[in-house]
Motif scaffolding. Structure first.
Motif, PDB file in Angstrom:
ATOM      1  N   GLU A 115     -31.089   6.161  14.629  1.00 25.32           N
ATOM      2  CA  GLU A 115     -30.267   7.234  15.202  1.00 25.32           C
ATOM      3  C   GLU A 115     -31.120   8.205  16.007  1.00 25.32           C
ATOM      4  OE1 GLU A 115     -26.861   7.495  15.196  1.00 25.32           O
ATOM      5  OE2 GLU A 115     -27.106   5.480  14.376  1.00 25.32           O
ATOM      6  N   LEU A 116     -30.551   8.692  17.117  1.00 21.96           N
ATOM      7  CA  LEU A 116     -31.215   9.688  17.946  1.00 21.96           C
ATOM      8  C   LEU A 116     -31.288  11.009  17.194  1.00 21.96           C
ATOM      9  CD1 LEU A 116     -32.370  10.534  20.748  1.00 21.96           C
ATOM     10  CD2 LEU A 116     -30.030  11.180  21.362  1.00 21.96           C
ATOM     11  N   ILE A 117     -32.483  11.592  17.132  1.00 15.26           N
ATOM     12  CA  ILE A 117     -32.661  12.913  16.524  1.00 15.26           C
ATOM     13  C   ILE A 117     -32.493  13.979  17.609  1.00 15.26           C
ATOM     14  CG2 ILE A 117     -34.279  14.457  15.340  1.00 15.26           C
ATOM     15  CD1 ILE A 117     -35.618  11.796  14.226  1.00 15.26           C
ATOM     16  N   LEU A 155     -29.979   6.686  25.716  1.00 17.99           N
ATOM     17  CA  LEU A 155     -30.387   7.956  25.111  1.00 17.99           C
ATOM     18  C   LEU A 155     -30.667   9.008  26.172  1.00 17.99           C
ATOM     19  CD1 LEU A 155     -32.841   6.712  22.314  1.00 17.99           C
ATOM     20  CD2 LEU A 155     -30.353   6.982  22.219  1.00 17.99           C
ATOM     21  N   GLU A 209     -30.791   0.059  21.312  1.00 17.10           N
ATOM     22  CA  GLU A 209     -29.663  -0.592  20.636  1.00 17.10           C
ATOM     23  C   GLU A 209     -28.362  -0.461  21.444  1.00 17.10           C
ATOM     24  OE1 GLU A 209     -29.458  -2.273  17.172  1.00 17.10           O
ATOM     25  OE2 GLU A 209     -31.310  -2.657  18.260  1.00 17.10           O
ATOM     26  N   VAL A 249     -36.379   9.410  17.583  1.00 12.91           N
ATOM     27  CA  VAL A 249     -35.430   8.527  16.913  1.00 12.91           C
ATOM     28  C   VAL A 249     -35.875   8.310  15.470  1.00 12.91           C
ATOM     29  CG1 VAL A 249     -34.542   6.148  16.885  1.00 12.91           C
ATOM     30  CG2 VAL A 249     -34.779   7.367  19.058  1.00 12.91           C
ATOM     31  N   ASN A 250     -34.904   8.321  14.560  1.00 11.23           N
ATOM     32  CA  ASN A 250     -35.172   8.011  13.163  1.00 11.23           C
ATOM     33  C   ASN A 250     -35.567   6.537  13.085  1.00 11.23           C
ATOM     34  OD1 ASN A 250     -34.537   6.904  10.493  1.00 11.23           O
ATOM     35  ND2 ASN A 250     -33.714   8.922  10.033  1.00 11.23           N
ATOM     36  N   ARG A 282     -37.910  -1.833  12.375  1.00 15.18           N
ATOM     37  CA  ARG A 282     -37.409  -0.637  11.692  1.00 15.18           C
ATOM     38  C   ARG A 282     -38.370  -0.272  10.568  1.00 15.18           C
ATOM     39  NH1 ARG A 282     -31.710   0.686  12.019  1.00 15.18           N
ATOM     40  NH2 ARG A 282     -30.625  -0.951  13.140  1.00 15.18           N
ATOM     41  N   SER A 317     -33.016   4.453  10.528  1.00 21.39           N
ATOM     42  CA  SER A 317     -31.619   4.233  10.929  1.00 21.39           C
ATOM     43  C   SER A 317     -31.459   3.880  12.407  1.00 21.39           C
ATOM     44  CB  SER A 317     -30.795   5.493  10.645  1.00 21.39           C
ATOM     45  OG  SER A 317     -31.183   6.544  11.525  1.00 21.39           O
ATOM     46  N   ARG A 359     -27.466   1.853  23.405  1.00 26.58           N
ATOM     47  CA  ARG A 359     -27.061   3.241  23.638  1.00 26.58           C
ATOM     48  C   ARG A 359     -28.036   3.868  24.622  1.00 26.58           C
ATOM     49  NH1 ARG A 359     -27.517   3.269  18.214  1.00 26.58           N
ATOM     50  NH2 ARG A 359     -29.113   4.858  18.312  1.00 26.58           N
TER      51      ARG A 359
END
Length: 192
Positions: free
Chosen positions: A78-80, A55, A51, A72-73, A187, A76, A53
């Motif tokens: 989002e990086l875990i 990582l 997305e 990654v979640n 997702r 969402s 970003r």
């Protein structure tokens, strides 16, 4: 006052529009755009973009020899957590502690660098296989491998590439070519 007509307007060469992570087209709604590149030999580190970003990359200074893994979640995006595991001189138990406790719906991005497999054992291969990998069972010394899997995936992941280390086909002396993979991951609706 003279209006500029088509005969005297300056037309720029149309440039290919790039989307998230440099993809050639946008991902559908409710999908995550990604691009990954495995390391090239033992010189150029791998990259994992999600997305738009970054990582993991050499610039972020969070990659290393072996397996570079971003969790990654899947809901969402989002990086875990992102970590590198040395599969030549490192301890495979560090990797096992990292991937054993994954929650359902966690996305797992893996990019190899230098050597992904020397320290791999039966349990490691089974865990990656359970995440959707079909190539992990054949992964060997200095192979190139990129893979996206998920905890709770029902079948094999469509996001996987593998090139064997072979002195007849290697692009670099002692190493196969780097792999590049991009795509759109649906997702998860909810993490179970």
């Amino acid at each position: 006052m003279r209006l500029a007509g088509p005969e005297n307007s300056v037309t720029a060469e149309p440039r290919a529009r790039k989307y998230k992570c440099g993809l050639p087209q946008p991902c559908p709604e409710e999908h995550l755009a990604f691009r990954m590149v495995s390391g090239a030999a033992n010189v150029i580190g791998p990259k994992i973009c999600l997305e738009d970003r970054m990582l993991m990359s050499s610039v972020k200074d969070n990659v290393g020899r072996g397996l570079n893994i971003a969790l990654v979640n899947g809901v969402s995006g989002e990086l875990i957590e992102a970590r590198a595991f040395d599969m030549w001189a490192g301890d495979v138990n560090d990797l096992l502690k990292f991937i054993r406790p994954l929650h359902e719906g966690t996305l797992v991005f893996v990019a190899s660098y230098d050597d992904p497999a020397t320290k791999m054992n039966e349990e490691t291969r089974k865990l990656f296989s359970d995440l959707g990998s079909k190539n992990v069972k054949d992964l060997a010394f200095r192979d190139s491998w990129v893979f996206v899997g998920a905890k709770g995936v029902q079948n094999k992941s469509p996001f996987e590439q593998h090139v064997k280390n072979s002195k007849h086909t290697n692009k670099y002396e002692g190493w196969p070519e780097a792999l590049e993979m991009e795509g759109c991951i649906p997702r998860r609706t909810t993490a179970s």
